[in-house]
Design a protein around this motif. Sequence first.
Motif, PDB file in Angstrom:
ATOM      1  N   CYS A  21       0.366  -1.133  -0.287  1.00 54.56           N
ATOM      2  CA  CYS A  21       0.104  -0.202  -0.094  1.00 54.56           C
ATOM      3  C   CYS A  21       0.854   1.842  -0.028  1.00 54.56           C
ATOM      4  N   ALA A  22       0.537   2.051  -1.250  1.00 52.24           N
ATOM      5  CA  ALA A  22       1.569   3.166  -1.241  1.00 52.24           C
ATOM      6  C   ALA A  22       1.579   4.687  -1.080  1.00 52.24           C
ATOM      7  N   ILE A  27       2.848  14.855   1.322  1.00 52.90           N
ATOM      8  CA  ILE A  27       3.491  13.943   2.496  1.00 52.90           C
ATOM      9  C   ILE A  27       4.696  14.420   3.448  1.00 52.90           C
ATOM     10  N   PHE A  28       3.812  15.064   4.528  1.00 56.53           N
ATOM     11  CA  PHE A  28       4.977  15.569   5.576  1.00 56.53           C
ATOM     12  C   PHE A  28       5.796  14.559   6.768  1.00 56.53           C
ATOM     13  N   SER A  29       5.023  13.066   7.231  1.00 53.66           N
ATOM     14  CA  SER A  29       5.330  12.669   8.055  1.00 53.66           C
ATOM     15  C   SER A  29       4.040  11.813   8.069  1.00 53.66           C
ATOM     16  N   ILE A  30       3.962  10.372   8.191  1.00 52.57           N
ATOM     17  CA  ILE A  30       2.955   9.446   8.622  1.00 52.57           C
ATOM     18  C   ILE A  30       3.191   8.331   9.649  1.00 52.57           C
ATOM     19  N   SER A  49      -0.760  -3.132  13.029  1.00 55.36           N
ATOM     20  CA  SER A  49       0.030  -1.165  12.222  1.00 55.36           C
ATOM     21  C   SER A  49       1.426  -1.582  12.828  1.00 55.36           C
ATOM     22  N   ILE A  50       1.902  -0.530  11.773  1.00 57.38           N
ATOM     23  CA  ILE A  50       3.206  -0.417  12.182  1.00 57.38           C
ATOM     24  C   ILE A  50       3.238   1.504  12.467  1.00 57.38           C
ATOM     25  N   THR A  51       4.489   1.761  13.433  1.00 59.36           N
ATOM     26  CA  THR A  51       4.870   3.455  13.046  1.00 59.36           C
ATOM     27  C   THR A  51       5.499   3.758  12.504  1.00 59.36           C
ATOM     28  N   SER A  52       6.309   5.043  12.472  1.00 59.76           N
ATOM     29  CA  SER A  52       7.791   5.096  11.767  1.00 59.76           C
ATOM     30  C   SER A  52       8.424   4.599  12.334  1.00 59.76           C
ATOM     31  N   GLY A  53       8.292   4.960  13.409  1.00 61.60           N
ATOM     32  CA  GLY A  53       9.921   3.972  14.079  1.00 61.60           C
ATOM     33  C   GLY A  53      10.064   2.694  13.932  1.00 61.60           C
ATOM     34  N   GLY A  54       8.717   2.165  13.699  1.00 63.82           N
ATOM     35  CA  GLY A  54       8.658   0.575  13.460  1.00 63.82           C
ATOM     36  C   GLY A  54       9.172  -0.165  14.331  1.00 63.82           C
ATOM     37  N   ALA A  73      11.007   5.927   2.933  1.00 69.83           N
ATOM     38  CA  ALA A  73      10.983   7.306   2.055  1.00 69.83           C
ATOM     39  C   ALA A  73      10.136   6.734   0.944  1.00 69.83           C
ATOM     40  N   ASN A  74       9.672   5.689   0.484  1.00 74.92           N
ATOM     41  CA  ASN A  74       8.756   5.722  -0.118  1.00 74.92           C
ATOM     42  C   ASN A  74       7.196   5.653   0.128  1.00 74.92           C
ATOM     43  N   HIS A  75       6.993   6.423   1.798  1.00 76.06           N
ATOM     44  CA  HIS A  75       5.152   5.535   2.358  1.00 76.06           C
ATOM     45  C   HIS A  75       4.643   4.947   1.976  1.00 76.06           C
TER      46      HIS A  75
END
Length: 120
Positions: A21-22, A27-30, A49-54, A73-75
Amino acid sequence: VQLQASGGGLVQPGGSLRLSCAASGTIFSIPSMRWYRQAPGKTRELVASITSGGTTTYADSLKGRFTISRDNANHTVYLQMSSLKPEDTAVYYCNADVQSLRTKPLLYYWGQGTQVTVSS
């Protein structure tokens, strides 16, 4: 912002499938990305679910078979599904909290869904 899911299809029991899913647009942040699924006649349920920190979370019944990951990097968020069972048959939806600009609030977006059918 749009979320585009792909990778669904027909797979035999015991098989594997990877969903992608792209997110696209401004986009500034997800901070968080998720996968849900909805089987016929059932309510939509959170898969992972997954956060930006993994940091990841999973539905208890799916731990060990499903793995969520993301490419910041590729959202893009992925869902690797293995040892699939007929009861995994559902439409899988991606979902994300997206901040389009630093000054904008988080908004909640859904992808269009991708069908996964597990059958022999």
